[in-house]
Design a protein around this motif. Structure first.
Motif, mmCIF file in Angstrom:
data_model
loop_
_atom_site.group_PDB
_atom_site.id
_atom_site.type_symbol
_atom_site.label_atom_id
_atom_site.label_comp_id
_atom_site.label_asym_id
_atom_site.label_seq_id
_atom_site.Cartn_x
_atom_site.Cartn_y
_atom_site.Cartn_z
ATOM 1 N N UNK A 160 0.848 -1.176 0.000
ATOM 2 C CA UNK A 160 0.000 0.000 0.000
ATOM 3 C C UNK A 160 0.895 1.241 0.000
ATOM 4 N N UNK A 161 0.964 1.893 -1.141
ATOM 5 C CA UNK A 161 1.863 3.035 -1.314
ATOM 6 C C UNK A 161 1.439 4.224 -0.453
ATOM 7 N N UNK A 162 0.150 4.431 -0.272
ATOM 8 C CA UNK A 162 -0.331 5.566 0.506
ATOM 9 C C UNK A 162 0.062 5.443 1.977
ATOM 10 N N UNK A 163 -0.101 4.253 2.563
ATOM 11 C CA UNK A 163 0.288 4.057 3.956
ATOM 12 C C UNK A 163 1.783 4.285 4.148
ATOM 13 N N UNK A 164 2.571 3.799 3.222
ATOM 14 C CA UNK A 164 4.024 3.974 3.309
ATOM 15 C C UNK A 164 4.399 5.449 3.236
ATOM 16 N N UNK A 165 3.751 6.181 2.338
ATOM 17 C CA UNK A 165 4.042 7.606 2.212
ATOM 18 C C UNK A 165 3.596 8.385 3.445
ATOM 19 N N UNK A 166 2.475 8.012 4.039
ATOM 20 C CA UNK A 166 1.998 8.699 5.240
ATOM 21 C C UNK A 166 2.946 8.454 6.405
ATOM 22 N N UNK A 167 3.386 7.207 6.594
ATOM 23 C CA UNK A 167 4.309 6.894 7.685
ATOM 24 C C UNK A 167 5.636 7.613 7.468
ATOM 25 N N UNK A 168 6.123 7.646 6.233
ATOM 26 C CA UNK A 168 7.379 8.353 5.936
ATOM 27 C C UNK A 168 7.216 9.850 6.155
ATOM 28 N N UNK A 169 6.064 10.410 5.753
ATOM 29 C CA UNK A 169 5.795 11.833 5.969
ATOM 30 C C UNK A 169 5.779 12.169 7.456
ATOM 31 N N UNK A 170 5.074 11.343 8.249
ATOM 32 C CA UNK A 170 5.020 11.582 9.694
ATOM 33 C C UNK A 170 6.404 11.471 10.331
ATOM 34 N N UNK A 171 7.200 10.528 9.867
ATOM 35 C CA UNK A 171 8.554 10.370 10.398
ATOM 36 C C UNK A 171 9.392 11.619 10.124
ATOM 37 N N UNK A 172 9.301 12.145 8.934
ATOM 38 C CA UNK A 172 10.079 13.343 8.591
ATOM 39 C C UNK A 172 9.577 14.578 9.332
ATOM 40 N N UNK A 173 8.266 14.691 9.491
ATOM 41 C CA UNK A 173 7.711 15.826 10.241
ATOM 42 C C UNK A 173 8.160 15.759 11.699
ATOM 43 N N UNK A 174 8.089 14.568 12.288
ATOM 44 C CA UNK A 174 8.507 14.415 13.688
ATOM 45 C C UNK A 174 9.987 14.731 13.866
#
Length: 132
Positions: free
Chosen positions: A64-78
């Protein structure tokens, strides 16, 4: 390392929450210090999700590309908010320990009264910076 980091940050966060609950006074530096372990807990959770292959299989994140992108986005924001909050804590400590003859005294009351607004600004600043 992740479990030790999560437990230590959870202890620090709960310590500040209980301190606030019993004293009902929040010093300006307490909000910043309690914000930092919260960010680190969220950062460690997102990092654990990204690294752990077992969670990738159970959550089906690789497919699931969307879940992966969301988790990566949250990691970078944090990560960005963690760096900004650490810098904010350094500035707040420099203002706090500055002598009364320093030019930083002018910012002591202004800066300490607006910590929550500054933290919201750091969050809003980190989100678009990660997208680009």
């Amino acid at each position: 390392q992740v479990s030790f980091g999560i437990s230590a940050n959870t202890f620090l966060l709960l310590f500040h929450i209980f301190t606030f609950a019993y004293t009902h006074r929040l010093k300006p530096i307490d909000m910043t210090i309690s914000h930092l372990p919260l960010i680190h807990i969220l950062l460690l959770f997102t990092q654990a999700i990204l690294v752990s292959s077992d969670l990738f299989e159970s959550w089906n994140i690789q497919n699931n590309d969307l879940k992966c992108k969301i988790i990566t986005f949250l990691n970078r924001v944090m990560r960005g908010v963690s760096i900004c909050t650490t810098c904010l804590l350094s500035v707040l400590q420099a203002i706090t320990i500055s002598p009364s003859t320093s030019w930083l005294v002018r910012f002591k009351h202004k800066f300490t009264n607006h910590i929550s607004y500054i933290l919201v600004f750091l969050w809003s600043l980190s989100c678009p910076a990660v997208v680009t």
